[in-house]
Scaffold this active site. Sequence first.
Site, short mmCIF file in Angstrom:
data_model
loop_
_atom_site.label_atom_id
_atom_site.label_comp_id
_atom_site.label_asym_id
_atom_site.label_seq_id
_atom_site.Cartn_x
_atom_site.Cartn_y
_atom_site.Cartn_z
N CYS A 71 96.40 67.11 56.83
CA CYS A 71 97.61 66.44 57.32
C CYS A 71 98.88 67.13 56.84
O CYS A 71 99.10 67.32 55.64
CB CYS A 71 97.60 64.98 56.86
SG CYS A 71 99.10 64.07 57.32
N ARG A 74 102.23 64.59 54.98
CA ARG A 74 101.96 63.84 53.75
C ARG A 74 103.16 63.51 52.88
O ARG A 74 103.04 62.77 51.92
CB ARG A 74 100.91 64.60 52.92
CG ARG A 74 99.52 64.49 53.50
CD ARG A 74 98.53 65.23 52.63
NE ARG A 74 98.41 66.64 52.99
CZ ARG A 74 97.84 67.55 52.22
NH1 ARG A 74 97.41 67.22 51.02
NH2 ARG A 74 97.74 68.81 52.62
N TRP A 241 102.96 58.79 62.98
CA TRP A 241 103.62 59.12 64.24
C TRP A 241 103.19 60.51 64.63
O TRP A 241 102.61 61.25 63.83
CB TRP A 241 105.15 59.02 64.12
CG TRP A 241 105.74 59.83 63.00
CD1 TRP A 241 105.89 61.20 62.95
CD2 TRP A 241 106.22 59.32 61.76
NE1 TRP A 241 106.45 61.56 61.74
CE2 TRP A 241 106.67 60.44 60.99
CE3 TRP A 241 106.35 58.05 61.20
CZ2 TRP A 241 107.21 60.31 59.72
CZ3 TRP A 241 106.88 57.93 59.93
CH2 TRP A 241 107.32 59.04 59.20
N GLU A 246 100.75 68.16 68.78
CA GLU A 246 99.44 67.51 68.94
C GLU A 246 99.23 67.13 70.40
O GLU A 246 98.13 67.21 70.94
CB GLU A 246 99.35 66.24 68.08
CG GLU A 246 99.44 66.48 66.59
CD GLU A 246 99.27 65.17 65.82
OE1 GLU A 246 100.30 64.52 65.55
OE2 GLU A 246 98.13 64.80 65.52
N1 ARG Z 1 95.68 64.91 66.77
C1 ARG Z 1 95.39 63.57 67.15
C2 ARG Z 1 95.91 63.32 68.56
O1 ARG Z 1 96.53 64.18 69.12
C3 ARG Z 1 96.00 62.56 66.21
C4 ARG Z 1 95.70 62.76 64.73
C5 ARG Z 1 96.64 62.01 63.80
N2 ARG Z 1 98.00 62.45 64.01
C6 ARG Z 1 99.09 61.94 63.39
N3 ARG Z 1 100.24 62.43 63.70
N4 ARG Z 1 98.98 61.00 62.51
O2 ARG Z 1 95.78 62.27 69.12
#
Ligand code: ARG
Length: 368
Positions: A71, A74, A241, A246
């Site tokens: 992560c 953090r 968030w 991602e």
């Molecule tokens: N990578 C995953 C997604 O795209 C989520 C993982 C957790 N991500 C976060 N920003 N807390 O759905």
Amino acid sequence: MTTQSTAEQELAHKAESFIRQCYEELAIDGQATDRRIAEIRAHIRQTGTYRHTEDELKHGARMAWRNSNRCIGRLFWQSLTVFDAREARSADDYAEAVFRHLAYATNGGKIRPAITVFSPERRMRIWNHQLIRYAGHEQLDGTIIGDPHSAAFTRICKQYGWRPQQAQSFFDVLPLVIGEAGSAPRLFSIPSELVLEVPLTHPEEDRFAEMGLRWYAVPFISDMALTIGGIRYSAAPFNGWYMGTEIGARNLADVQRYNLLRPVAELFGLDMSTNTSLWKDRALVELNAAVLHSYKAAGVSIVDHHTAAEQFATFEKQERQAGRGITGRWSWLIPPMSPSTTGVWHRGFDNTEHDPNFVHQRPPYDHA
Ligand code: ARG
């Protein structure tokens, strides 16, 4: 004196090392720490296990986030809100707690990181990978409408009676599925007023909206186990968030996910006849610009990868000042777009896994 099983000795040992670190961080004095450890040892001897206090649970969950090597977010570990739902018994209790968490986390777009911790003694599991996730509908010809990542889980949902509200679409929110491994689970449709979504638009290209893309606001992992001092919480869903990449560089762009680089490149009139036009890279930038722009416009918390990498550097500094080592997994910490423009790219990390932590576990429907 009765002899203790090795499992119990191991548990007592893990409990002790967690309590020592936890209490030291919480500035609790040595006597109280020793008393608590003696109490836990006695409890393990009598019952085979022990129960965390609210404060231990709260700080333990925060430590687990701090120890999450994959992560990049953090820095904010101390702000994690911890909901203690260890009293929940039935699937209905679980669903109610999860929905309450979702409303709290969503907060009209100003997302608050939180975790709900259910009893480690119960065999109840949340079957979803993430609380909010789009279905992947398998077609007869083998293609998938929606998110291919959800294909297997979508099949399970349908097997237990779920159908999308209208005809299959690319963005059907799957139901919440709760139950013990090996028996039929309960399905709960997530109340639509709890599901905040962001329609995607582009800061300059108006026709982008016509692609009809969207994504949900709150990433909410619900299939990992939380381990604290030898206790394993197999239902402990948590949210943060999003970092823009991602969504824009993985969920919507990966070939095995929504695979949208081609249609985006077409919309922007890029030259797709040769790799050397860098049309994939350009499409990636436009898609990611759209994600960040749309979440901002909708007032939904999101962070770009440059800012996230800077925040991670602050986290490292903070950890050093606290006298702790920092662990991380490089291949996960680097963002999937322009990684070499961020600080994390240019260094190595110690990938040792410390406890408390979050660990993967087998999906309950594997046993079914
Ligand atoms: N990578 C995953 C997604 O795209 C989520 C993982 C957790 N991500 C976060 N920003 N807390 O759905």
